[in-house]
Design an enzyme around this catalytic site. Structure first.
Site: not given
Length: 350
Positions: A153-154
């Site tokens: 995920g970012c």
């Protein structure tokens, strides 16, 4: 793998899908052979994203219409929960396929953790066992030998990159890590949502998913692994009115004998020679605008006023290094291409 590969992008009508197209159009070893969408199947990519007007691209089709015999690697930019079955079906049809998955469906190694955080049992347990977690700089060897890469995920990428090396060297207390991570609006996806209207989010900042954001599970997994024991960071995401970017401020408690300067030295040594990570001079603070539109990360370390604490700051573009750029970087690794190909562009500034 061949010098030129054919790739398919599943979910090309979303932000990460369109970003993959933007990056891959300038990649010298890639041909975009298939683009899929669900509701927008049959349309031209330029009808969905006008920035691609005049560019020769395949029309959007359904996943069932892809000719997998002609595809070497698939980027999967679909919502979590749907991707496990899709990828399992792809591998049933073609065992030699390479897949880079941008969803959350294969990020957590423990299926029980996946069920806890995502609310349903994992649907592809055998594939989960072989998935490589795709923080490129920290897991390059595993990625190189995998056929399934789980892009992180970012938010998690932003904090894992600076904190994992410090935990590995036992320089910080695993029980006292506080992450405040601010993200731009594109992190919420492209679907229309009332709470994402301009008038709802402009001129203000708010926290969301407090104490329960799903990227916390990735921090738990990677911080536990790095520290060799249970680690539970406090993670608070913020939504801020900008299109792109993540800016994580991480407050850490120093281990006995450690200093903020030692943290900075460790990060500098860890990422020396890494093409996409810049550790700024000690005490200098990164700015999100300096990585916007690029695959680059900037890290900074500042001494806190308390002698036993330090502040570590990390910033990247959530759509590039936080998603599609890191996916292309992982593709380069798994295909044996030069890792920077297609990703050399610097930040767009101002």
């Amino acid at each position: 793998m061949a010098d030129l590969i054919n790739v398919a992008i599943l979910g090309a009508s979303g932000y990460t899908g369109s970003e993959l197209v933007r990056l891959l159009l300038r990649h010298p070893r890639v041909k975009i052979a298939a683009l899929t969408a669900d509701r927008k199947a049959g349309q031209a990519m330029a009808d969905v994203f006008p920035q691609f007007a005049g560019v020769e691209l395949p029309r959007l089709i359904t996943i069932a219409e892809i000719d997998l015999d002609a595809i070497d690697l698939v980027f999967c930019a679909l919502p979590h929960g749907t991707t496990q079955g899709v990828i399992a079906g792809l591998f049933e049809k073609k065992q030699t396929l390479k897949v880079v998955d941008l969803s959350a469906d294969f990020r957590l190694a423990d299926p029980a953790d996946y069920e806890t955080w995502y609310g349903h049992p994992h649907q592809a347990l055998e594939l989960q066992k072989e998935a490589a977690f795709g923080v490129t700089e920290l897991n390059r060897d595993a990625i190189a030998g995998a056929r399934l890469i789980a892009n992180p995920g970012c938010h998690s990428t932003t904090s894992i990159l600076p904190i994992v090396p410090l935990l590995r060297e036992k320089l910080i207390d695993p029980d006292n890590i506080v992450v405040v991570s601010a993200t731009g609006m594109s992190g919420a996806g492209r679907a229309a949502k009332e709470e994402m209207l301009f008038s709802e989010v402009s001129e203000g900042v708010h926290a969301y998913g407090v104490g329960k954001h799903r990227h916390t599970s990735e921090l738990d997994q990677e911080f536990d692994k790095a520290s060799g024991r249970l680690s539970r960071a406090t993670f608070t995401p913020l939504l801020i009115p900008m299109n792109r970017g993540i800016y994580a401020t991480v407050t850490v408690t120093l281990a006995a004998g450690a200093t903020a300067e030692k943290l900075h030295e460790t990060l500098t040594e860890t990422y020396a020679g890494e093409p996409f990570i810049a550790v700024l001079p000690f005490g200098k603070v990164p700015q999100s605008r300096h990585v916007r539109g690029s695959n680059f990360v900037q890290l900074g370390v500042v001494a806190d006023r308390g002698p036993d604490r330090a502040i570590v700051i990390s910033t990247l573009d959530n759509l590039v290094k936080g998603a599609s750029g890191q996916a292309v970087q992982n593709m380069n690794v798994v295909c044996g291409f030069p890792e920077t190909e297609g990703l050399e562009s610097r930040a767009v500034f101002p």
